[in-house]
Motif scaffolding. Structure first.
Motif, PDB file in Angstrom:
ATOM      1  N   GLU A 162      57.837  40.547  18.790  1.00 29.54           N
ATOM      2  CA  GLU A 162      58.534  39.362  18.294  1.00 29.54           C
ATOM      3  C   GLU A 162      57.522  38.228  18.129  1.00 29.54           C
ATOM      4  O   GLU A 162      56.830  37.856  19.082  1.00 29.54           O
ATOM      5  CB  GLU A 162      59.626  38.941  19.279  1.00 29.54           C
ATOM      6  N   ILE A 163      57.440  37.684  16.927  1.00 34.59           N
ATOM      7  CA  ILE A 163      56.496  36.609  16.626  1.00 34.59           C
ATOM      8  C   ILE A 163      57.263  35.291  16.581  1.00 34.59           C
ATOM      9  O   ILE A 163      58.210  35.141  15.810  1.00 34.59           O
ATOM     10  CB  ILE A 163      55.782  36.848  15.278  1.00 34.59           C
ATOM     11  N   ARG A 164      56.854  34.344  17.429  1.00 28.87           N
ATOM     12  CA  ARG A 164      57.513  33.045  17.489  1.00 28.87           C
ATOM     13  C   ARG A 164      56.514  31.930  17.162  1.00 28.87           C
ATOM     14  O   ARG A 164      55.381  31.948  17.621  1.00 28.87           O
ATOM     15  CB  ARG A 164      58.090  32.778  18.881  1.00 28.87           C
ATOM     16  N   ASN A 165      56.972  30.971  16.371  1.00 24.98           N
ATOM     17  CA  ASN A 165      56.190  29.768  16.120  1.00 24.98           C
ATOM     18  C   ASN A 165      56.577  28.728  17.171  1.00 24.98           C
ATOM     19  O   ASN A 165      57.741  28.331  17.256  1.00 24.98           O
ATOM     20  CB  ASN A 165      56.452  29.218  14.713  1.00 24.98           C
ATOM     21  N   VAL A 166      55.624  28.342  17.982  1.00 22.19           N
ATOM     22  CA  VAL A 166      55.869  27.360  19.027  1.00 22.19           C
ATOM     23  C   VAL A 166      55.056  26.108  18.717  1.00 22.19           C
ATOM     24  O   VAL A 166      54.289  26.065  17.753  1.00 22.19           O
ATOM     25  CB  VAL A 166      55.508  27.927  20.424  1.00 22.19           C
ATOM     26  N   ARG A 167      55.208  25.090  19.566  1.00 21.52           N
ATOM     27  CA  ARG A 167      54.587  23.796  19.291  1.00 21.52           C
ATOM     28  C   ARG A 167      53.074  23.893  19.152  1.00 21.52           C
ATOM     29  O   ARG A 167      52.477  23.294  18.263  1.00 21.52           O
ATOM     30  CB  ARG A 167      54.954  22.823  20.405  1.00 21.52           C
TER      31      ARG A 167
END
Length: 259
Positions: A162-167
């Protein structure tokens, strides 16, 4: 020079990284000047397993894992893949090393695996494929990534991560199954590709190849080999859980992810 003038007081870099501040306590992987081995050749303790694949005997050097760490595939999983590969593949390397990285190594040099052309262990020297133990902690990437890392991110997404864009950038969340897809079906075949490429090149040809050229070849080789074995119905397959085999080989079930 004027009496009482201190040039250090006028240097805007004093106490900063540009002036050398912090250079002595920079986080690095320790290396010994008295030993030629690289850190990934130094296994604290390990179990030696010998497996017959066709007419070839292949040695595995398996290091115990720490708590919450595991190898995403078993020795029998690797043997199952190799049993359907050509003699050319089996002869391209000499043994498989499964090692537990330290926390510092994981921070500074995280890898799924390595292709080592001269590995020295237990009076054995030869070409090796190294598989590293993993944990389920999220993997952090910077937001600014190169085109190659962009392609790798897409490959990881296809593996099931799972690829998440975080701050602060990009976070990769793994599962036992997605790690198995990455390590067994892609990384292991990728490292075979490096060994095949190396064996088919002269020393001059190999040295003349840039890293991107070598990586492109290994990625292409892994993709083609996976496609071939997939068409034959060999890949993918469920984890091979054989308690008798693990016990006979002196391996601990907890070192491997079998779910």
């Amino acid at each position: 020079m004027r009496p009482g003038w201190n040039p250090a007081r006028r240097n805007r870099h004093v106490g900063t990284k540009a002036h050398g501040h912090g250079a002595n306590n920079r986080l690095t992987i320790p290396e010994s000047w008295h030993e030629l081995k690289c850190y990934f050749e130094k296994l604290s303790s390990y179990v030696v397993v010998t497996k017959s694949i066709g007419e070839r005997e292949l040695k595995f050097f398996v290091e115990p894992t720490r708590s919450d760490w595991f190898y995403p595939c078993t020795v029998d999983d690797i043997c199952a893949v190799l049993s359907h590969c050509s003699v050319n593949v089996l002869n391209s390397f000499d043994f498989v090393v499964m090692r537990q990285p330290t926390r510092k190594q994981r921070i500074l040099c995280p890898v799924w695996g390595r292709a080592i052309f001269s590995f020295d262990i237990d009076k054995h020297r030869g070409a090796a494929i190294v598989i590293e133990a993993q944990d389920l902690a999220p993997i952090d990437w910077d937001k600014s990534i190169t085109p190659e890392y962009t392609r790798e991110l897409e490959r990881l997404r296809k593996d099931g991560h799972e690829i998440r864009n975080v701050r602060r950038g990009i976070q990769i969340h793994t599962t036992p199954n997605s790690l198995r897809n990455t390590v067994l079906y892609r990384t292991f075949l990728h490292e075979i590709g490096h060994h095949i490429d190396y064996s088919q090149s002269s020393s001059e040809e190999w040295d003349a190849k840039t890293k991107p050229v070598k990586e492109d070849y290994a990625h292409r080789y892994a993709s083609e080999l996976y496609g071939l074995l997939s068409k034959q119905g060999v890949l993918p397959f469920k984890p091979i859980i054989d308690d008798k085999s693990l016990l006979a080989d002196g391996l601990n079930r907890e070192w491997f992810c079998l779910s």
